[in-house]
Design a protein around this motif. Structure first.
Motif, PDB file in Angstrom:
ATOM      1  N   GLN A   1      41.455  10.317  -0.799  1.00  0.00           N
ATOM      2  CA  GLN A   1      40.493  10.824  -1.785  1.00  0.00           C
ATOM      3  C   GLN A   1      39.288  11.457  -1.091  1.00  0.00           C
ATOM      4  O   GLN A   1      38.779  12.499  -1.522  1.00  0.00           O
ATOM      5  CB  GLN A   1      40.033   9.697  -2.709  1.00  0.00           C
ATOM      6  N   ARG A   2      38.838  10.828   0.000  1.00  0.00           N
ATOM      7  CA  ARG A   2      37.719  11.422   0.748  1.00  0.00           C
ATOM      8  C   ARG A   2      38.130  12.764   1.349  1.00  0.00           C
ATOM      9  O   ARG A   2      37.336  13.708   1.390  1.00  0.00           O
ATOM     10  CB  ARG A   2      37.247  10.450   1.853  1.00  0.00           C
ATOM     11  N   LYS A  62      48.560  11.671  -4.034  1.00  0.00           N
ATOM     12  CA  LYS A  62      47.756  10.831  -3.140  1.00  0.00           C
ATOM     13  C   LYS A  62      48.573   9.735  -2.476  1.00  0.00           C
ATOM     14  O   LYS A  62      48.444   9.489  -1.276  1.00  0.00           O
ATOM     15  CB  LYS A  62      46.577  10.218  -3.902  1.00  0.00           C
ATOM     16  N   SER A 108      44.722   4.828   3.823  1.00  0.00           N
ATOM     17  CA  SER A 108      44.537   4.283   2.477  1.00  0.00           C
ATOM     18  C   SER A 108      44.362   5.403   1.451  1.00  0.00           C
ATOM     19  O   SER A 108      44.088   6.557   1.793  1.00  0.00           O
ATOM     20  CB  SER A 108      43.302   3.384   2.450  1.00  0.00           C
ATOM     21  N   LEU A 109      44.502   5.012   0.163  1.00  0.00           N
ATOM     22  CA  LEU A 109      44.265   5.971  -0.923  1.00  0.00           C
ATOM     23  C   LEU A 109      42.820   6.465  -0.914  1.00  0.00           C
ATOM     24  O   LEU A 109      42.552   7.634  -1.218  1.00  0.00           O
ATOM     25  CB  LEU A 109      44.585   5.324  -2.276  1.00  0.00           C
ATOM     26  N   LYS A 110      41.884   5.585  -0.555  1.00  0.00           N
ATOM     27  CA  LYS A 110      40.473   5.991  -0.495  1.00  0.00           C
ATOM     28  C   LYS A 110      40.267   7.062   0.574  1.00  0.00           C
ATOM     29  O   LYS A 110      39.477   7.996   0.395  1.00  0.00           O
ATOM     30  CB  LYS A 110      39.591   4.781  -0.203  1.00  0.00           C
ATOM     31  N   THR A 111      40.977   6.948   1.688  1.00  0.00           N
ATOM     32  CA  THR A 111      40.863   7.943   2.757  1.00  0.00           C
ATOM     33  C   THR A 111      41.358   9.302   2.279  1.00  0.00           C
ATOM     34  O   THR A 111      40.725  10.339   2.518  1.00  0.00           O
ATOM     35  CB  THR A 111      41.654   7.497   3.994  1.00  0.00           C
ATOM     36  N   ASP A 141      37.952  15.297  -1.373  1.00  0.00           N
ATOM     37  CA  ASP A 141      36.543  15.610  -1.654  1.00  0.00           C
ATOM     38  C   ASP A 141      35.971  16.531  -0.582  1.00  0.00           C
ATOM     39  O   ASP A 141      35.186  17.446  -0.888  1.00  0.00           O
ATOM     40  CB  ASP A 141      35.724  14.323  -1.732  1.00  0.00           C
TER      41      ASP A 141
END
Length: 304
Positions: A44-45, A29, A39-42, A48
């Motif tokens: 991760q999305r 990631k 970002s890391l959240k992006t 998913d």
């Protein structure tokens, strides 16, 4: 000229990540976030979303899934064995390709590389080691021609029933221009052959594909009545040494190993047997059957 930067585009990221996973790569990631500038959240999305896509396109969620390895801190794609070639299956296909000597070394390299890439990542190194030595000593055929594009081109003419013309060079060096109806491609003992029908004979005419040049369609289509449709399986039973010609039936006596005869001449049938002598019949196109029977010497006696 300004080049477009796709790195921040979600569609580009998803395609890139999915392609890498399909190749057996593992995704970290943080590395992806740094590469794409998100970002890391992006990331991760994105993962998913890829998982949701796989869940929608596969009947069983366990068939194909993106898993996380805590030890390696990375994501990877897992598939059921049936979606990959196993090392055993890949090795068998690679061995057949190597033994066939059908392709020049460049095309063989491409084929073997892609075959090995279809294997689950943990099995690739084993398969690669098993073929490396044989590939190093691979001896391609003398013609040295690229065949993959030609085979595909001819396949399209066959499917679309296109009359084609080409220049052909026989083994004795004689050149001719041919116009035919292509119906099938067969492989036999090192070479690919095009099976065709002409316009003045009823039996199939055979051409070795590496001897064909300047192949093109004429703009004409042809049609073969359903009752006369070409059957590769039935034809293969009736052709030896890839000789074309009229269909011939021969009756003979055979005093050799029956299994060898039936394997070599699939149309051979035993009429009777007495004291180890088999009375048999067989049929084949052209003179291939005569040549093979003659090669058996005293073990064969032509009756009719």
């Amino acid at each position: 000229m300004d080049f477009l930067d796709f790195s921040a585009n979600k569609g580009f990221r998803l395609l890139s990540m999915y392609e890498r996973l399909n190749k057996g790569e593992e995704l970290n990631k943080q590395a992806l976030a740094d590469e794409f500038g998100v970002s890391l959240k992006t990331i991760q999305r994105d993962i998913d979303d890829l998982r949701a896509y796989l869940a929608e396109t596969h009947f069983d969620e366990f068939e194909t899934a993106i898993k996380y390895s805590k030890a390696r801190d990375s994501y990877y794609l897992v598939r059921l064995e049936r979606e990959w070639l196993t090392n055993k299956e890949a090795l068998a296909v690679c061995k057949i390709l190597l033994e066939s000597r059908a392709f020049n070394k460049d095309e063989l390299t491409e084929l073997l590389t892609k075959l090995i890439m279809q294997i689950a990542p943990q099995d690739r190194q084993t398969a690669d080691r098993m073929i490396k030595s044989e590939f190093f000593n691979y001896l391609p055929l003398q013609h040295g021609k690229d065949l993959l594009d030609v085979l595909w081109q001819l396949s399209e003419y066959i499917v679309n029933q296109k009359v084609i013309e080409f220049s052909y060079t026989r083994q004795d060096g004689k050149h001719s221009k041919r116009r035919v109806k292509p119906v099938s491609i067969l492989f036999n003992e090192f070479y690919f052959y095009l099976i065709t029908y002409g316009f003045d004979v009823d039996y199939p005419i055979i051409f070795r594909i590496d001897r064909m040049e300047k192949i093109k369609e004429t703009g004409e289509n042809f049609d073969i009545p359903h009752k006369d449709k070409f059957s590769e399986g039935e034809f293969r039973k009736r052709v030896l040494y890839m000789y074309g010609g009229e269909l011939k039936r021969v009756k003979f006596e055979y005093m050799g190993v029956l299994e060898a005869m039936l394997d070599k001449v699939p149309t051979a049938k035993v009429l009777s047997e007495e004291n180890g002598i088999y009375t048999m019949t067989a049929e084949a196109f052209g003179k291939g059957l005569d040549m093979w029977l003659s090669s058996q010497g005293d073990r064969v006696k032509i009756v009719d």
